[in-house]
Structure formats: structure tokens, C-alpha cells
Design a protein around this motif. Structure first.
Motif, PDB file in Angstrom:
ATOM      1  N   ASN A   1       0.809  -1.213   0.000  1.00 39.72           N
ATOM      2  CA  ASN A   1       0.000   0.000   0.000  1.00 39.72           C
ATOM      3  C   ASN A   1       0.845   1.267   0.000  1.00 39.72           C
ATOM      4  O   ASN A   1       0.325   2.363   0.138  1.00 39.72           O
ATOM      5  CB  ASN A   1      -0.922   0.008   1.230  1.00 39.72           C
ATOM      6  N   ALA A   2       2.146   1.099  -0.165  1.00 42.77           N
ATOM      7  CA  ALA A   2       3.066   2.236  -0.203  1.00 42.77           C
ATOM      8  C   ALA A   2       4.270   1.841  -1.045  1.00 42.77           C
ATOM      9  O   ALA A   2       4.445   0.671  -1.400  1.00 42.77           O
ATOM     10  CB  ALA A   2       3.499   2.622   1.205  1.00 42.77           C
ATOM     11  N   LEU A   3       5.079   2.855  -1.391  1.00 42.32           N
ATOM     12  CA  LEU A   3       6.270   2.558  -2.190  1.00 42.32           C
ATOM     13  C   LEU A   3       7.220   1.622  -1.454  1.00 42.32           C
ATOM     14  O   LEU A   3       7.781   0.701  -2.040  1.00 42.32           O
ATOM     15  CB  LEU A   3       6.999   3.866  -2.531  1.00 42.32           C
ATOM     16  N   LEU A   4       7.401   1.887  -0.149  1.00 44.91           N
ATOM     17  CA  LEU A   4       8.306   1.081   0.658  1.00 44.91           C
ATOM     18  C   LEU A   4       7.609   0.623   1.924  1.00 44.91           C
ATOM     19  O   LEU A   4       6.658   1.261   2.398  1.00 44.91           O
ATOM     20  CB  LEU A   4       9.563   1.882   1.023  1.00 44.91           C
ATOM     21  N   ALA A   5       8.059  -0.487   2.464  1.00 42.16           N
ATOM     22  CA  ALA A   5       7.526  -0.996   3.722  1.00 42.16           C
ATOM     23  C   ALA A   5       8.677  -1.573   4.535  1.00 42.16           C
ATOM     24  O   ALA A   5       9.746  -1.874   3.995  1.00 42.16           O
ATOM     25  CB  ALA A   5       6.459  -2.059   3.460  1.00 42.16           C
ATOM     26  N   ILE A   6       8.441  -1.712   5.836  1.00 41.88           N
ATOM     27  CA  ILE A   6       9.458  -2.280   6.703  1.00 41.88           C
ATOM     28  C   ILE A   6       9.673  -3.744   6.339  1.00 41.88           C
ATOM     29  O   ILE A   6       8.737  -4.442   5.914  1.00 41.88           O
ATOM     30  CB  ILE A   6       9.038  -2.137   8.185  1.00 41.88           C
ATOM     31  N   GLY A   7      10.892  -4.214   6.454  1.00 39.68           N
ATOM     32  CA  GLY A   7      11.187  -5.600   6.101  1.00 39.68           C
ATOM     33  C   GLY A   7      10.705  -6.573   7.153  1.00 39.68           C
ATOM     34  O   GLY A   7      10.189  -6.192   8.214  1.00 39.68           O
TER      35      GLY A   7
END
Length: 430
Positions: free
Chosen positions: A161-167
Motif C-alpha cells: 500500500n506504499a512505495l516502501l515498507a518495513i522488512g
């Protein structure tokens, strides 16, 4: 000993062979991590990993030797962090060049750098480009390296739901990165000699503990297909993107090295060495494209050798010889995993971002272009596009506010070229 002292003028520098060689050893162990880091980054462009390792060692050794005999300065030349990312992630992955075409861009940029270094153009360009844009390039490269480090370490990933997310921190790669990063930060803060080398060793050991198999572990055999020297391809030289790549890379090379070399010669209180050191730097950058690597730069780590007493080219020569010796460890380079490299990228990125403290952001006509340049480098995954946007916005805002006299002619020409590049390549009907 007498001949060496005569070549490097040890007596005039109030130093000795022992002190210079010792400083060169310190410099080598401070910077040797670049062999693995640079090779891993270049390999993501499609370049053979084992060939990238050999090229990195070769250009580092040659660069230091050139600095020794041309600049007679204790400055270490190795492939630059940020510029190697530009090679792989901008020229190849974003702009679509092959790594052979990217090497051609490096070669032409190096040739232009030589012209700048051997003429008065270095002074012209250095005064024509606003300091805030030069600082913004460094900061933007820092954010780019930080993002790449977080990504290679599996600490961030592509979001739903976003360009980046936490791993996913429960995965072995992410957990190994976190542990290695903590070790790296402790070693760096405590200024432990060879901290990045110890970081790589820690991360590599953890790969065995967590049963992580590095991607390049099988790349241990040098074949004819692994050779990367003199592999430049000029097939795209007639196309505008080729010259945009050349222009962007040249600007980064020139501005970064002018600042670094000036800082180094000031550190040892030998400003008269500036001209020779910059010329050695330019020749080394040109040779990088021929040998098969991203361009060399005057490294920040050179200050470690200087702090250890290095004052002449004998320090750089010692480091160069040790790079040649390091070739004996090539068969083991493939066992270095991404999570051993990621913390180094993160820390170097943070150090480059700290350049922001020198930026004066109270003038809206200067802060907006600088900030756009900074954020667009990581957001577009293209150093060239980020630089272009900043250089276009700067004269635009100056003209719109009636302050056109603050825009130099060289900067205006650069901005128009970048604008033409965007018009041709990003407007559908053209």
C-alpha cells in the motif's frame, strides 16, 4: 632508501620511510573494504562479479600509484561510493545502458575530467555552480546509498500500500543485517582501525551461522567471459541519453573530487599539492573506464593515513602495492553476503547526508531546487534525473523572482541541456 626519499622528498616533508609505509598500511586496512563493496554493486549491473573484483583491485592500485608519482600526496584513490551506485542503478538499471556502455560513459567522463583538471575549467565550474547545489548532490547521494543499504539488508522492501515498507525482521537476512549493523556502529563510533573490514568479516561469519548462501558464492572461477577491461561499448554515443549520463557523471566527479582534494591538501598543510593531486585523480578516473570499473575518487578514508603521519606519495604507493597483494584473496570474495555490505552503505550514506548541516536553506529560491534535487535522487532511483531537476529549478526560480544576475552562464547552459533532455524523453508527443 635514498632514491625513494629523493623521489618523494621525504626530508622536505619532515617524514621518514618507516612513517610513510606505516601510514600506507593504515590507509589500506581502512579502505580495503571497497574491493568487496564495489564489486558487489557493479555485479548488479550485470558485470561478472569476479571480473568486477579484479577491476576494483586494479583501478585502486593504479590510482594510488598515479597519486604517488604525479601528486606526491598521501591520498588514496579507489572507486567512489555513490558514483558506483550511479553506475549500476542510474546508468544501467534506470537509463537502460549495458554495463559495457556505462564503461564508455565512465571513459568519456574521465577524459572530460582530465580536460577540466589540466585547464582553468576546474576554477570556472567550481565558481559557476552554486555551493548549495554541490552540497545537495552529496546529500542526495547519501540518501540513495542509505536506501540501497536498507534494501540490500532486507530492512525495507516494496510495499503493498506504499512505495516502501518495513522488512520482515524474522528472516535470517534481516536479522543478520541488524546484528552486523550494530557491530558496525559500535566499531565506527569507537573508531576501531579497519572498522569496515571487521564489519564485513562479522557479516560473513553470520552467513554461516544463519545458513545464508551469498549469490556470488559460486563465482570463483575466472573465465574469458569474466574479463571486463577494455570492454567499453560506444554503440549509444550518438544518442542524447549517453551524453546526459556523461554530463551528470562528470559533474559528480569534478565537484566531489575538487572538494575532497582541497580538503586533503589543507589537512596536511600542503596547498601546493592541489593541482598535481587533482590531475592524478582525473587520469585515474579515466583509466577506470578502460580497466572496467566505476570511477575512482579521493577517498575520505585518506585522512586515516594522514592522521597516521602520511605526508607524501610514498604513503599512497604503499597502499597501492598492498591492493596488488590483496588479489590473493580474490577466490574468497564471493562468500561475502549482502548483509555484510549493507551496514557499510548505510553508515556511509548517513555520513554524506550530514553535509546538509552546511546548507543555507533560508533563501527559498535556493532551498527549493536543492531539496528537490536531494529527494528526487532516491525517489526516482536516478542520480542523473535528480541532478537535472535541481539544476532546472534553480535558474527558473531566480528568473521568476527577478534575480537572474545570480545565474552564471555555465549554469544556464547546463540547465537548458537538462531541460531539453526532459522534453525529448518525457513528453509523449515528441
Amino acid at each position: 632508501m635514498k632514491s625513494t626519499g629523493g623521489i618523494f622528498k621525504l626530508d622536505q616533508h619532515d617524514t621518514t620511510v618507516k612513517k610513510e609505509v606505516s601510514a600506507g598500511v593504515v590507509g589500506f586496512f581502512t579502505i580495503v573494504y571497497i574491493v568487496a563493496v564495489n564489486a558487489l554493486i557493479l555485479s548488479e549491473s550485470g558485470m561478472p562479479f569476479e571480473g568486477a573484483v579484479i577491476a576494483t583491485i586494479a583501478v585502486s592500485a593504479l590510482g594510488c600509484i598515479l597519486m604517488a608519482f604525479i601528486g606526491n600526496a598521501p591520498i588514496i584513490l579507489v572507486p567512489g561510493m555513490g558514483i558506483n551506485a550511479m553506475f549500476t542503478y542510474t546508468l544501467v538499471n534506470a537509463m537502460g545502458f549495458t554495463w559495457q556502455e556505462a564503461l564508455a560513459i565512465v571513459t568519456v567522463s574521465g577524459l572530460l575530467f582530465i580536460i577540466v583538471a589540466f585547464t582553468k575549467l576546474s576554477d570556472v565550474l567550481n565558481t559557476a555552480i552554486p555551493q548549495i547545489l554541490k552540497d545537495a548532490i552529496t546529500v542526495g547521494l547519501g540518501f540513495f546509498l542509505l536506501m540501497i543499504g536498507l534494501e540490500k539488508g532486507s530492512l525495507i522492501t516494496q510495499g503493498d500500500n506504499a512505495l516502501l515498507a518495513i522488512g520482515h525482521f524474522n528472516e535470517p537476512e534481516a536479522l543478520a543485517t541488524i546484528i552486523t549493523l550494530l557491530v558496525a556502529l559500535i566499531l565506527f563510533v569507537k573508531n576501531v582501525p579497519g572498522h569496515f573490514l571487521w564489519t564485513i568479516l562479522t557479516g560473513t561469519i553470520l552467513s554461516f551461522v544463519f545458513s545464508i548462501v551469498p549469490e556470488n558464492a559460486s563465482n570463483q572461477t575466472l573465465t574469458a567471459d569474466s574479463i571486463v577491461w577494455f570492454q567499453m561499448s560506444f554503440d549509444s554515443w550518438i544518442e542524447i541519453p549517453f551524453w546526459i549520463g556523461v554530463f551528470s557523471l562528470t559533474m559528480v566527479l569534478v565537484f566531489e573530487n575538487i572538494g575532497l582534494v582541497h580538503g586533503h591538501v589543507s589537512f596536511i598543510k600542503k596547498p601546493e599539492k592541489y593541482e598535481g593531486a587533482l590531475r592524478a585523480n582525473a587520469i585515474s578516473a579515466f583509466s577506470s573506464g578502460l580497466i572496467g570499473s566505476s570511477p575512482t575518487v579521493s577517498t575520505v578514508e585518506s585522512t586515516a593515513a594522514m592522521a597516521a603521519g602520511g605526508r607524501t606519495g610514498l604513503t599512497a604507493l604503499t597502499t597501492g602495492v598492498l591492493f596488488i597483494v590483496s588479489a590473493a584473496f580474490i577466490p574468497y570474495m564471493g562468500y561475502i553476503p549482502d548483509h555484510a555490505i549493507a551496514p557499510i552503505l548505510i553508515i556511509i550514506g548517513i555520513l554524506m547526508i550530514q553535509q546538509m548541516r552546511h546548507m543555507k536553506l533560508d533563501d527559498f529560491t535556493e532551498s527549493v531546487p536543492a531539496i528537490l534535487l536531494i529527494v528526487m535522487i532516491p525517489f526516482t532511483y536516478s542520480i542523473a534525473d535528480g541532478i537535472a531537476i535541481g539544476f532546472i529549478m534553480y535558474p527558473f526560480l531566480k528568473f521568476m523572482t527577478g534575480r537572474w544576475r545570480e545565474v552564471s552562464m555555465p549554469l544556464l547552459i547546463i540547465s537548458i541541456l537538462f531541460l531539453l533532455y526532459f522534453i525529448i524523453h518525457f513528453i509523449p508527443f515528441l
